[in-house]
Design an enzyme around this catalytic site. Structure first.
Site, short mmCIF file in Angstrom:
data_model
loop_
_atom_site.label_atom_id
_atom_site.label_comp_id
_atom_site.label_asym_id
_atom_site.label_seq_id
_atom_site.Cartn_x
_atom_site.Cartn_y
_atom_site.Cartn_z
N ASP A 31 0.86 -1.18 0.00
CA ASP A 31 0.00 0.00 0.00
C ASP A 31 0.90 1.23 0.00
OD1 ASP A 31 0.91 0.09 2.61
OD2 ASP A 31 -1.07 -0.01 3.53
N THR A 32 0.30 2.42 0.07
CA THR A 32 1.00 3.69 0.20
C THR A 32 1.20 4.40 -1.14
OG1 THR A 32 2.20 2.76 2.10
CG2 THR A 32 2.98 4.87 1.27
N SER A 33 1.23 5.74 -1.08
CA SER A 33 1.59 6.58 -2.21
C SER A 33 2.50 7.68 -1.68
CB SER A 33 0.33 7.17 -2.87
OG SER A 33 0.67 7.82 -4.08
#
Length: 583
Positions: free
Chosen positions: A391-393
Site C-alpha cells: 500500500d501507500t503513495s
C-alpha cells in the site's frame, strides 16, 4: 548531420521557475497545479494533492488512513513534521488480543487505530497553508463524485484482493461494481467519499465567520467529535472493534521537530522513530565514511556497502524503534557520527553479514541515558517467507517562496471494512505492531504502531534542496537512500536518479504482519549488470532478480531546487503511476 547526446532517462526531468509538483498520480499533480495557480502555497497544494491521492488510489491510501508529513515553512524558516499516525484505542491490550485472536493480528476491524489522515491534512492546512478547505478539497470532491478513468495498477490491485473485498458488503458495493473489479478505462465513482468531504467543507463554511483557522478546526471537529465520529464509533461497536467515540475525541496529531543528519554537507531530515524514517538517515551516516564516488555507481562494491549499511540500520530499527511516548529511543546515538564509525568497523568490504546482525549500542553515543525501560528482551526473529500487502503513495511540492511539502499517505481498502455511508476505511496500521510485549513496537493502548510510511526532506545551506519519498513498505528507506546517493554522490539528473535500477535487502523482520524474515536475501532489478549481481553473490548476498522495472522497488518522487540557476526540477517514477508537473 548533428549528433545529439542520448537521453539519460526514459522520461524528461520537469523544470519550472515558479513551482514543481510530483505525486503518485497525474491527476493529483494537476490538482496541486490548480491550487498553486489560484495563489495557494506548497502546503495548500500538497493538501489538495493528498486528498486527491486518497480518492485516486484507494487501493493504496485512504482518507481514514495515515498521512505523515514533513514540510519546510518559508514563513517560519524551519522544517516540521506532522505525525499523521493514529493511536491504538484505550481498550486494547496484548492480553485481550491473545484471548480474541491468538498470536496473529487478523484483517478486519481488529488492527484499526484512530484515523489520522484527516487531522494531518487539516493541521497542515490550518497552520501552514493560506486557503480554505473548500478551495483545496474541490478537486478531490470532483474526482470522487464525477469519477476518474480506472487504470491498470489500481484495477490489478483490486482484482488481486477481490475475494477479500467481497467479504465486506460495504467494500464490495464500491470496489466491485457490477459484481466484479473495475476494468481499465471504466469510470470509477465514490459518491460516499465525496459526500464525506462535503460534510467537512459544510462544517468549515458554517464557521467561516470565526476566521479561516477556526473554520478549519470546525471541519476537524465534525470528523473527530461530531456526527462523522459518531458513525465511525457506532460501526466499530457493531463490528466488535476497539475504537470508541472517546478515542476519536481525544486524538490529535503531533507537530514535531524532525530528526536530522548531515551527509556530505547536506542536511537530511525525516520523521522521528515512531516511523522508520531514521533508517535512511542512519545508513547515510554509515556510508559517509566511504568514497562511493570512487567505487562507482551501482558497482558491486558500492551496492554491497549500501546493503550492509541498511542491514545495520534495520537491526537497530528492530531493537530500538517505537513510539517515543512509550519507548525511550536513543535517536541521538543512532544518528551519531562516531556510532556510524563503530558500525563501519563491523562491516566487511568483502563479506555480507548473511543474516540480521546484532544491534549496536547507541546509548554509548549520547549524553542522555534511558529515563525509563527501553524494552525487554524481544524474541529472536524466525526465518520464513510470506506475502506482505502493498500500500501507500507519495507526493511532494515546492513553490517559488521556498515552501516544501512531502507526504506519504497510506492504508488501502483491502484489509478492513468500509464504514457504510462514509466511503472510508479506518486505518488498519495496527498490523505493524507486535504482540510480543518485550518488543519496542509492541501493541499498547494509546500507542502509535511503528509506521513504514516516512516522507523525507533534504536541505542545503539553510534552503530546500529536495523533498523526496516513495511507497514500498520496508523498501521505502532503501529506495530513498539510493536516490539521495544518486543525487549527492553521483550528481545525477533527478529523473535519471529516480529511474536508476535499485536493490533491496530483506534480511530483517518485515514491519507488517506476519513479519517475515529472509536472512541474506537481496532483490535486485534485472537492469543491474549480471556481473554486478554475481559480485554481490560472491560477497555472500543471496540475490534474487526482480523484473527490470519492479513496482515493488518503490515509486520515487522528488523536486530538486537549484538556487544558483533559479530552477526547480521534478522527477517521478515510471514504475507505477507517478507524474511530475512544473511551471
Amino acid at each position: 548531420m548533428t549528433a545529439f547526446p542520448p537521453p539519460t532517462s526514459y522520461r524528461p526531468s520537469i523544470t519550472g521557475n515558479r513551482y514543481v509538483v510530483a505525486t503518485g498520480h497525474y491527476l493529483a499533480s494537476m490538482a496541486a497545479v490548480r491550487i498553486l495557480e489560484m495563489g495557494g502555497n506548497a502546503i495548500d497544494a500538497g493538501v489538495a494533492a493528498g486528498l486527491c491521492i486518497n480518492v485516486l488510489q484507494p487501493d493504496m491510501t485512504n482518507l481514514g488512513g495515515v498521512a505523515p508529513i514533513i514540510l519546510y515553512s518559508a514563513r517560519d524558516q524551519a522544517p516540521f513534521t506532522i505525525s499523521g499516525l493514529g493511536t491504538w484505542p484505550a481498550a486494547v491490550s496484548v492480553d485481550d488480543f491473545a484471548r480474541r485472536y491468538g498470536d496473529r493480528i487478523p484483517p478486519g476491524v481488529a488492527p484499526c487505530v484512530v484515523p489520522a489522515a484527516v487531522d494531518s491534512w487539516l493541521t497542515a492546512l490550518q497552520r501552514f497553508g493560506t486557503l480554505t478547505l473548500a478551495e483545496v478539497a474541490a478537486p478531490a470532491i470532483e474526482l470522487a463524485e464525477e469519477g476518474f478513468a480506472a487504470y491498470n495498477f489500481f484495477c490489478g490491485n483490486i482484482a488481486a484482493d477481490a475475494a477479500r473485498l467481497a467479504q465486506w458488503p460495504s467494500n464490495a458495493a464500491i470496489y466491485l461494481p457490477n459484481g466484479r473489479p473495475p476494468r481499465p478505462g471504466e469510470r470509477f465513482i465514490q459518491r460516499d467519499l465525496g459526500h464525506t468531504l462535503r460534510l467537512l467543507v459544510e462544517a468549515e463554511e458554517g464557521a467561516r465567520h470565526l476566521g479561516r483557522e477556526r473554520a478549519i478546526e470546525a471541519a476537524r471537529d465534525r470528523f473527530y467529535k461530531g456526527d462523522i465520529a459518531e458513525r465511525i464509533a457506532a460501526f466499530f461497536a457493531e463490528q466488535g472493534g476497539y475504537i470508541t467515540l472517546d478515542d476519536l475525541k481525544k486524538f490529535r496529531v503531533e507537530v514535531e521537530t524532525p530528526v536530522k543528519v548531515t551527509y556530505r554537507g547536506y542536511d537530511v531530515y525525516s520523521c522521528g522513530p515512531w516511523c522508520q524514517g531514521p533508517v535512511a538517515l542512519q545508513a547515510l551516516k554509515i556510508l559517509e565514511g566511504y568514497d562511493l564516488a570512487a567505487t562507482g555507481h551501482n558497482s558491486g562494491a558500492t551496492l554491497h556497502l549500501i546493503l550492509e549499511a541498511l542491514n545495520a540500520a534495520f537491526a537497530d530499527r528492530e531493537r530500538y524503534y517505537g513510539d517515543p511516548k512509550f519507548v525511550d529511543v536513543p535517536i541521538e546515538g543512532l544518528l551519531d557520527t562516531d556510532y556510524a564509525a563503530a558500525w563501519r568497523e563491523r562491516i566487511s568490504p568483502d563479506r555480507a553479514f548473511g543474516a540480521m546482525p546484532e544491534p549496536g549500542d547507541p546509548w554509548r553515543y549520547q549524553e542522555r541515558q534511558p529515563s525509563r525501560v527501553v524494552s525487554g528482551n524481544p524474541r529472536p526473529p524466525r526465518a520464513f517467507r510470506a506475502k506482505v500487502d502493498p500500500d501507500t503513495s507519495y507526493l511532494c511540492v515546492v513553490d517559488e517562496e521556498g515552501n516544501a511539502f512531502s507526504a506519504t499517505p497510506s492504508d488501502g481498502v483491502t484489509n478492513t471494512p468500509v464504514v457504510p455511508g462514509l466511503g472510508i476505511v479506518v486505518s488498519a496500521r495496527g498490523v505493524q505492531s507486535r504482540l510480543d510485549p518485550e518488543h519496542p513496537s509492541a501493541l499498547a493502548p494509546g500507542k502509535r504502531p511503528r509506521l513504514t510510511p516516512s516522507p523525507g526532506l533534504i536541505m542545503k545551506d539553510g534552503r530546500v534542496f529536495a523533498p523526496y519519498g516513495t511507497p514500498g513498505n520496508d523498501v521505502q528507506p532503501q529506495a530513498m537512500l539510493q536516490l539521495a546517493i544518486n543525487l549527492i554522490d553521483f550528481q545525477m539528473d533527478p529523473q535519471a536518479a529516480v529511474e536508476a535500477p535499485r536493490v533491496a535487502t530483506f534480511s530483517y523482520p518485515r514491519s507488517s504482519q506476519p513479519h517475515p524474515y529472509s536472512p541474506g536475501l537481496v532483490n535486485a532489478e534485472a537492469r543491474i549488470e549480471p556481473e554486478v549481481l554475481a559480485d554481490l553473490a560472491r560477497r555472500g548476498h543471496r540475490v534474487e532478480r526482480w523484473p527490470e522495472w519492479a513496482p515493488r522497488a518503490g515509486s520515487l518522487c522528488v523536486v530538486v531546487a537549484d538556487p544558483a540557476r533559479g530552477f526547480l526540477t521534478g522527477a517521478a517514477d515510471p514504475r507505477r503511476m507517478a507524474y511530475a508537473i512544473g511551471w
